[in-house]
Write a protein that holds these residues in place. Sequence first.
Motif, PDB file in Angstrom:
ATOM      1  N   SER A  38       2.274   6.726  -6.872  1.00 44.05           N
ATOM      2  CA  SER A  38       1.353   7.780  -7.309  1.00 44.05           C
ATOM      3  C   SER A  38       1.981   9.161  -7.130  1.00 44.05           C
ATOM      4  N   GLN A  39       2.661   9.351  -5.998  1.00 42.66           N
ATOM      5  CA  GLN A  39       3.316  10.640  -5.761  1.00 42.66           C
ATOM      6  C   GLN A  39       4.475  10.860  -6.722  1.00 42.66           C
TER       7      GLN A  39
ATOM      8  N   VAL B 153       2.348   1.732  -3.465  1.00 42.57           N
ATOM      9  CA  VAL B 153       1.339   2.267  -4.394  1.00 42.57           C
ATOM     10  C   VAL B 153       1.190   3.773  -4.190  1.00 42.57           C
ATOM     11  N   SER B 154       1.133   4.183  -2.938  1.00 49.34           N
ATOM     12  CA  SER B 154       0.984   5.623  -2.653  1.00 49.34           C
ATOM     13  C   SER B 154       2.199   6.403  -3.138  1.00 49.34           C
ATOM     14  N   MET B 155       3.399   5.865  -2.885  1.00 49.24           N
ATOM     15  CA  MET B 155       4.614   6.560  -3.300  1.00 49.24           C
ATOM     16  C   MET B 155       4.764   6.579  -4.815  1.00 49.24           C
TER      17      MET B 155
ATOM     18  N   GLN C  44       0.830  -1.206   0.000  1.00 52.73           N
ATOM     19  CA  GLN C  44       0.000   0.000   0.000  1.00 52.73           C
ATOM     20  C   GLN C  44       0.868   1.261   0.000  1.00 52.73           C
ATOM     21  N   ALA C  45       1.962   1.214   0.776  1.00 53.12           N
ATOM     22  CA  ALA C  45       2.863   2.375   0.813  1.00 53.12           C
ATOM     23  C   ALA C  45       3.529   2.586  -0.537  1.00 53.12           C
TER      24      ALA C  45
ATOM     25  N   SER D 278       3.598  12.027 -10.148  1.00 52.05           N
ATOM     26  CA  SER D 278       3.164  13.426 -10.258  1.00 52.05           C
ATOM     27  C   SER D 278       4.319  14.413 -10.200  1.00 52.05           C
TER      28      SER D 278
END
Length: 295
Positions: free
Chosen positions: A281-282, A277-279, A274-275, A285
């Motif tokens: 995504s960041q 995936v979040s990173m 999960q971490a 960007s």
Amino acid sequence: MSLVINNNLMAMNAARSLGTHYGALETSTRRLSSGLRITQASDDAAGLAVRELLRADVTSLQQGIRNANDAISMIQTADGALGVIDEKLIRMKELAMQASTGTYNSDQRLIIDSEYQAMASEITRIANSTDFNGIYLLNGNLSGATHSGSGLTSTGKLKVHFGSGNDCSEDYYYIQINTSTASALGVGMSATGANGRSISTQAMAQASLDVLQDAIISKDKIRANLGALQNRLENTVQVLEIQAENVQAAESRISDVDVATEMTEFVKNQILTQAAVSMLSQANSLPRMALSLIG
């Protein structure tokens, strides 16, 4: 690190970490859902080889237990039939004793002898008809001194195989049952000896007493041998059950998953996935920040 557009190294690093943690999460899911630590050879190649050998031993031992229990059932079948033969022999001796006394005339002895012959015929019928799974037990089929399993039908004494190998001192032994027909016991009209064939006269009745005594002893020896074999097989079953239990425990320690440990790994990998995936995504960007410099 430079702010670039063509190669987003942060996103690549995050994607690699995501793939690693997701693969570990998939492994934990597979282990927890199957209950096995080793679900494919790549999990533990050496452990897989040992596990399969142990599994083969366990299944062989379990089948050996069934084989030994089948042999016990067969022995009990033979012993039950011999118990009936025992009753017939005792009745025949009683009739011989009755015909041996001088208080009966010839007609009465012939009547007594007719029952005597009927008992002998019944003994032969029981011996020839007693079978277990199509294997005749008391007609001499298992009285041979040697065993041969080279043909479709085995001959001679019966081999009970219970071990996982083929060592005669460890994995099997034989059951030999002597013939229990009236002729083999020496009684009735089919007997080859002069005595024991009939009790139609006082002298023949008296001579039959010793023959009947020997017949009862012969039958008792067969039953005693079967009883000893049954006790041995029951002890064998107990040992095999202990062996199967211990081998199963060894296989479990190699093969089965530790649910508590694997669940901890699952939760850890789930959080890391999960971490990641979040990173990712960041990181995806970040190149947009370059647009603020261009604009």
